[in-house]
Design a protein around this motif. Structure first.
Motif, PDB file in Angstrom:
ATOM      1  N   SER A 106     -10.186  32.624  -7.708  1.00 50.31           N
ATOM      2  CA  SER A 106      -9.508  33.471  -6.741  1.00 50.31           C
ATOM      3  C   SER A 106     -10.486  34.021  -5.698  1.00 50.31           C
ATOM      4  N   LEU A 107     -11.766  33.973  -5.979  1.00 49.97           N
ATOM      5  CA  LEU A 107     -12.778  34.430  -5.031  1.00 49.97           C
ATOM      6  C   LEU A 107     -13.629  33.241  -4.604  1.00 49.97           C
ATOM      7  N   ILE A 108     -13.869  33.167  -3.306  1.00 52.28           N
ATOM      8  CA  ILE A 108     -14.690  32.090  -2.770  1.00 52.28           C
ATOM      9  C   ILE A 108     -15.840  32.723  -2.010  1.00 52.28           C
ATOM     10  N   THR A 109     -17.045  32.291  -2.305  1.00 50.56           N
ATOM     11  CA  THR A 109     -18.208  32.789  -1.590  1.00 50.56           C
ATOM     12  C   THR A 109     -18.300  32.053  -0.264  1.00 50.56           C
ATOM     13  N   ARG A 110     -18.401  32.795   0.810  1.00 48.50           N
ATOM     14  CA  ARG A 110     -18.478  32.210   2.146  1.00 48.50           C
ATOM     15  C   ARG A 110     -19.899  32.334   2.681  1.00 48.50           C
ATOM     16  N   ASP A 111     -20.319  31.345   3.437  1.00 48.22           N
ATOM     17  CA  ASP A 111     -21.616  31.388   4.089  1.00 48.22           C
ATOM     18  C   ASP A 111     -21.513  32.279   5.322  1.00 48.22           C
ATOM     19  N   PHE A 112     -22.346  33.281   5.376  1.00 48.92           N
ATOM     20  CA  PHE A 112     -22.338  34.251   6.467  1.00 48.92           C
ATOM     21  C   PHE A 112     -22.449  33.557   7.823  1.00 48.92           C
ATOM     22  N   SER A 113     -23.271  32.527   7.902  1.00 46.66           N
ATOM     23  CA  SER A 113     -23.473  31.838   9.183  1.00 46.66           C
ATOM     24  C   SER A 113     -22.209  31.132   9.651  1.00 46.66           C
ATOM     25  N   ALA A 161      -6.206  31.799   7.483  1.00 49.17           N
ATOM     26  CA  ALA A 161      -6.870  32.223   8.718  1.00 49.17           C
ATOM     27  C   ALA A 161      -8.381  32.013   8.626  1.00 49.17           C
ATOM     28  N   MET A 162      -8.961  32.316   7.485  1.00 46.17           N
ATOM     29  CA  MET A 162     -10.400  32.137   7.288  1.00 46.17           C
ATOM     30  C   MET A 162     -10.768  30.660   7.409  1.00 46.17           C
ATOM     31  N   GLU A 163      -9.993  29.795   6.766  1.00 46.52           N
ATOM     32  CA  GLU A 163     -10.250  28.356   6.838  1.00 46.52           C
ATOM     33  C   GLU A 163     -10.121  27.853   8.276  1.00 46.52           C
ATOM     34  N   GLU A 164      -9.081  28.275   8.970  1.00 43.97           N
ATOM     35  CA  GLU A 164      -8.886  27.856  10.358  1.00 43.97           C
ATOM     36  C   GLU A 164     -10.061  28.310  11.222  1.00 43.97           C
ATOM     37  N   PHE A 165     -10.525  29.522  11.015  1.00 39.96           N
ATOM     38  CA  PHE A 165     -11.635  30.053  11.811  1.00 39.96           C
ATOM     39  C   PHE A 165     -12.905  29.247  11.554  1.00 39.96           C
ATOM     40  N   ILE A 166     -13.213  28.995  10.301  1.00 40.70           N
ATOM     41  CA  ILE A 166     -14.424  28.252   9.944  1.00 40.70           C
ATOM     42  C   ILE A 166     -14.364  26.823  10.490  1.00 40.70           C
ATOM     43  N   GLU A 167     -13.167  26.231  10.483  1.00 42.74           N
ATOM     44  CA  GLU A 167     -13.006  24.859  10.978  1.00 42.74           C
ATOM     45  C   GLU A 167     -12.894  24.792  12.499  1.00 42.74           C
ATOM     46  N   GLY A 168     -12.961  25.938  13.172  1.00 47.55           N
ATOM     47  CA  GLY A 168     -12.901  25.969  14.628  1.00 47.55           C
ATOM     48  C   GLY A 168     -11.512  25.729  15.199  1.00 47.55           C
ATOM     49  N   LYS A 169     -10.479  26.027  14.440  1.00 48.69           N
ATOM     50  CA  LYS A 169      -9.103  25.804  14.863  1.00 48.69           C
ATOM     51  C   LYS A 169      -8.441  27.045  15.463  1.00 48.69           C
ATOM     52  N   VAL A 170      -9.170  28.146  15.539  1.00 47.01           N
ATOM     53  CA  VAL A 170      -8.608  29.389  16.069  1.00 47.01           C
ATOM     54  C   VAL A 170      -9.111  29.568  17.493  1.00 47.01           C
ATOM     55  N   LYS A 172     -20.885  32.000  13.456  1.00 45.83           N
ATOM     56  CA  LYS A 172     -21.232  30.875  14.330  1.00 45.83           C
ATOM     57  C   LYS A 172     -20.586  30.987  15.710  1.00 45.83           C
ATOM     58  N   GLU A 173     -19.321  31.360  15.767  1.00 45.46           N
ATOM     59  CA  GLU A 173     -18.576  31.420  17.032  1.00 45.46           C
ATOM     60  C   GLU A 173     -18.793  32.711  17.810  1.00 45.46           C
ATOM     61  N   THR A 174     -19.043  33.800  17.119  1.00 51.07           N
ATOM     62  CA  THR A 174     -19.068  35.109  17.783  1.00 51.07           C
ATOM     63  C   THR A 174     -20.420  35.806  17.742  1.00 51.07           C
ATOM     64  N   ASP A 175     -21.296  35.417  16.852  1.00 51.50           N
ATOM     65  CA  ASP A 175     -22.578  36.087  16.621  1.00 51.50           C
ATOM     66  C   ASP A 175     -22.397  37.524  16.129  1.00 51.50           C
ATOM     67  N   ASN A 176     -21.205  37.855  15.645  1.00 47.00           N
ATOM     68  CA  ASN A 176     -20.936  39.211  15.189  1.00 47.00           C
ATOM     69  C   ASN A 176     -19.900  39.139  14.065  1.00 47.00           C
ATOM     70  N   ILE A 177     -20.294  39.542  12.865  1.00 44.42           N
ATOM     71  CA  ILE A 177     -19.409  39.437  11.701  1.00 44.42           C
ATOM     72  C   ILE A 177     -18.150  40.280  11.885  1.00 44.42           C
ATOM     73  N   TYR A 178     -18.274  41.443  12.487  1.00 49.26           N
ATOM     74  CA  TYR A 178     -17.125  42.326  12.653  1.00 49.26           C
ATOM     75  C   TYR A 178     -16.114  41.731  13.632  1.00 49.26           C
TER      76      TYR A 178
END
Length: 102
Positions: free
Chosen positions: A6-13, A84-93, A17-23
């Motif tokens: 139920s928990l997936i560790t995500r790579d911070f980078s 939404a997280m998957e779409e963002f990481i895959e560059g689909k947002v 990558k797209e925004t240079d800002n985690i927030y």
């Protein structure tokens, strides 16, 4: 019970990558998750509206298998935040940055 974690560790980078800002990335992901949630809710409500009845027949309400299957299908879908997280990481947002006015 599902054997999927139920928990997936995500790579911070991946998130910065797209925004240079985690927030900023999290705000974008949150807004996309709300869009997905509203869309799914509308779809589910329109499908379940077909089963709306004005008669209080408990047998009919209790035994409507098709309605139960539709509900179970939507329960098994990935959560909007996960999508939404998957779409963002895959560059689909698609998103634009507002301009700051001084």
């Amino acid at each position: 019970m599902s054997s999927k974690a139920s928990l997936i560790t995500r790579d911070f980078s991946d998130l910065t990558k797209e925004t240079d800002n985690i927030y900023e990335s999290l705000v974008i992901i949150g807004k996309r998750a709300r869009q997905i949630s509203v869309k799914l809710k509308d779809e589910l409500n329109s499908k379940l509206a077909e089963f709306a009845t004005t008669v209080d027949n408990l047998e009919e309400i209790h035994e409507n298998r098709e309605q139960i299957e539709i509900s179970k299908f939507y329960e098994r879908l990935p959560k909007p935040t996960t999508q939404a997280m998957e779409e963002f990481i895959e560059g689909k947002v698609f998103f634009t940055k507002g301009t700051e006015e001084n």
